[in-house]
Design an enzyme around this catalytic site. Structure first.
Site, PDB file in Angstrom:
ATOM      1  N   GLU A  85      37.056  26.774 -18.326  1.00 12.94           N
ATOM      2  CA  GLU A  85      36.582  25.467 -17.829  1.00 12.94           C
ATOM      3  C   GLU A  85      35.165  25.172 -18.340  1.00 12.94           C
ATOM      4  O   GLU A  85      34.235  25.953 -18.133  1.00 12.94           O
ATOM      5  CB  GLU A  85      36.622  25.449 -16.292  1.00 12.94           C
ATOM      6  N   LYS A 278      37.388  26.708  -4.342  1.00  8.03           N
ATOM      7  CA  LYS A 278      37.862  26.803  -5.733  1.00  8.03           C
ATOM      8  C   LYS A 278      36.657  26.858  -6.665  1.00  8.03           C
ATOM      9  O   LYS A 278      36.619  27.640  -7.623  1.00  8.03           O
ATOM     10  CB  LYS A 278      38.772  25.610  -6.060  1.00  8.03           C
ATOM     11  N   ASP A 294      40.905  42.634 -11.090  1.00  5.76           N
ATOM     12  CA  ASP A 294      42.137  41.908 -10.787  1.00  5.76           C
ATOM     13  C   ASP A 294      41.793  40.615 -10.038  1.00  5.76           C
ATOM     14  O   ASP A 294      41.585  40.625  -8.827  1.00  5.76           O
ATOM     15  CB  ASP A 294      43.021  42.839  -9.937  1.00  5.76           C
ATOM     16  N   HIS A 391      29.897  17.502 -15.679  1.00 12.46           N
ATOM     17  CA  HIS A 391      31.224  17.989 -16.043  1.00 12.46           C
ATOM     18  C   HIS A 391      31.691  17.340 -17.338  1.00 12.46           C
ATOM     19  O   HIS A 391      32.138  18.001 -18.264  1.00 12.46           O
ATOM     20  CB  HIS A 391      32.189  17.677 -14.899  1.00 12.46           C
TER      21      HIS A 391
END
Ligand code: MEV
Length: 446
Positions: A85, A278, A294, A391
């Site tokens: 991202e 998130k 992991d 962004h």
């Protein structure tokens, strides 16, 4: 050729690729070249990657970036981040730069205990006697797994506690042996699962020899829990409200107040909390991936923890007291710095060296700081300029690459958006203008 195949895993790599491209691709030769173009030039390294999983055909790249200037517990780190991202590394670096002049991140590990269960059925009706039996066989369970725990005990870890849980109120006949572990610097999944499987065998034969009326158990499964609320780390940043903001458009007090309100919304509103968390996981997962841990386990545990009070909520919290702004995260992070692929994957080894070969608790502290930093940058943008400014600035290059813009076109368009928020529509429009075309149908994009 048929799309159904038996024994695919037994084929050679070349045969696997041939079957795949002939069956699924319109231009097999092009697909073959693409797969091959991602093979590593060093045959030994490629072989190692091939052997990580079954049916490896090629490698799948993710960008590997770094965010310098992370001051954590008075030590300077440059964080490795593996993520696709666009804005994540920039956001981490921005927060690091902000807090490096305000005391940095203070992280501390609250506990490092991991848990696993032998889930089993027992249909007897002498529960108290059964409980006594379990208590009596604890030394046998410990002794029977001494061969597995030997190395871990030398390192100061091992089995911490064994207890019987009666779950029959929820499911008739269902019990658990709940076992707690200290796995030191390893994540410990194989260690825990091996012990649990051995415990199940011992439980079975000890019960068969016992004087209980019901001498049989049915072992349903033996498995560690990825929910690790007792493998917990806390990280915080703080500074006087007056030092909070270098932005001229909003006062530090207004910024603090909006920031606190944004955190409060994530605490009470699950729709916002999921997006908020998130964003935290953007930072956490990037470090977890770069250090060979992991991320699915970490994700599962973090979200379960976020819902521990019966309602999904924010993993971060903030307050202002006596003029001091404080912002913190509390998150379960079961990480390892030995075992797994940590001593195999060259880029994972690189990350560990970059971080100064941290212990698992130190890596927990670093990773929590990455999550807090990410959330700080996100909230800062959200309550001031809006998220799209930063962004889209980072995403602009992706759009330009999709448009197959030349380097000159890229530079002109980046310059054009210097003082504007880019959007997909506006980017296409300025691109067409510069190219001298009416719309994208005039060019043949790949
Ligand atoms: C995007 O990946 C993450 C954010 O949506 C997080 C947030 O809203 O807090 C920006």
């Amino acid at each position: 050729m048929s799309k159904k195949i038996k024994g695919y895993s037994k084929l050679t790599k070349e045969a696997k690729i041939e079957w795949l491209i002939e069956n699924y691709f319109e231009q097999p030769e092009k697909a073959l070249q693409l797969l091959k173009s991602y093979w590593h030039g060093d045959a030994d390294l490629q072989k190692m990657h091939d052997e990580f999983i079954e049916n490896t055909l090629t490698n799948f790249y993710l960008p590997y970036g770094v965010a310098p200037n992370f001051l954590i517990n008075d030590k300077m780190y440059c964080l490795p981040l593996a993520i696709e991202e666009s804005s994540v590394v920039a956001a981490a670096a921005k927060a690091a730069n902000f807090w490096v002049n305000r005391g940095g991140f203070k992280s501390n590990v609250i506990s490092t205990t991991k848990i696993g269960h032998v889930h089993f059925s027992w249909e007897g009706n002498e529960f108290e006697k059964f409980e006594t039996f379990i208590n009596n066989i604890k030394p046998d369970l410990i002794e029977g797994t001494n061969h597995i725990t030997a190395n871990m005990r030398i390192r100061g870890g091992g089995i911490l506690n064994i207890q019987l849980n009666n779950k029959t109120a929820e499911e008739p006949g269902y019990y658990q042996l709940e076992v707690k572990f200290d796995t030191r610097d390893s994540m410990g999944a194989n260690f825990i699962n091996s012990i649990l499987e051995e415990f199940a065998k011992i439980l079975k034969y000890k019960l068969a020899e016992s004087d209980l009326a019901e001498k049989e158990v049915q072992i349903v499964m033996c498995i560690l829990s990825n929910y690790t609320p007792e493998c917990l780390v806390r990280c915080e940043v703080s500074c006087p409200v007056s030092e909070l903001n270098d932005d001229k458009d909003i006062s530090p007090e207004d910024f603090a107040s909006k920031f606190l309100r944004a955190i409060r919304i994530a605490e009470i509103e699950p729709y916002r909390a999921v997006t908020h968390n998130k964003g935290i996981m953007n930072g956490i997962d990037s470090v977890v991936l770069a250090t060979g841990n992991d991320f699915r386990a970490v994700e599962a545990s973090a979200h379960a923890y976020a819902a521990r009070n019966g309602k999904y909520s924010s993993l971060t919290h903030a307050e202002v007291k006596n003029g001091i702004f404080k912002f913190w995260i509390e998150i379960p992070l079961s990480l390892g710095t030995v075992g797994g692929i940590t001593t195999l994957h060259p880029m994972v080894k690189f990350s560990h060296e970059l971080l100064g070969k941290p212990s698992a608790p130190e890596l927990m502290q670093i990773t929590a700081a990455a999550g807090l930093a990410q959330n700080f940058s996100a909230i800062l943008s959200l309550v001031t300029t809006g998220i799209q400014k930063g962004h889209m600035k980072m995403h602009l290059l992706n759009i330009l690459n999709q448009l197959e813009a030349t380097e000159e076109e890229k530079s002109l368009i980046i310059d054009y958006f210097k003082d504007k928020v880019p959007s997909h529509h506006a980017t296409v429009s300025i691109f067409c203008q510069i190219r001298g075309i009416k719309d994208l149908s005039e060019i043949n994009l790949k």
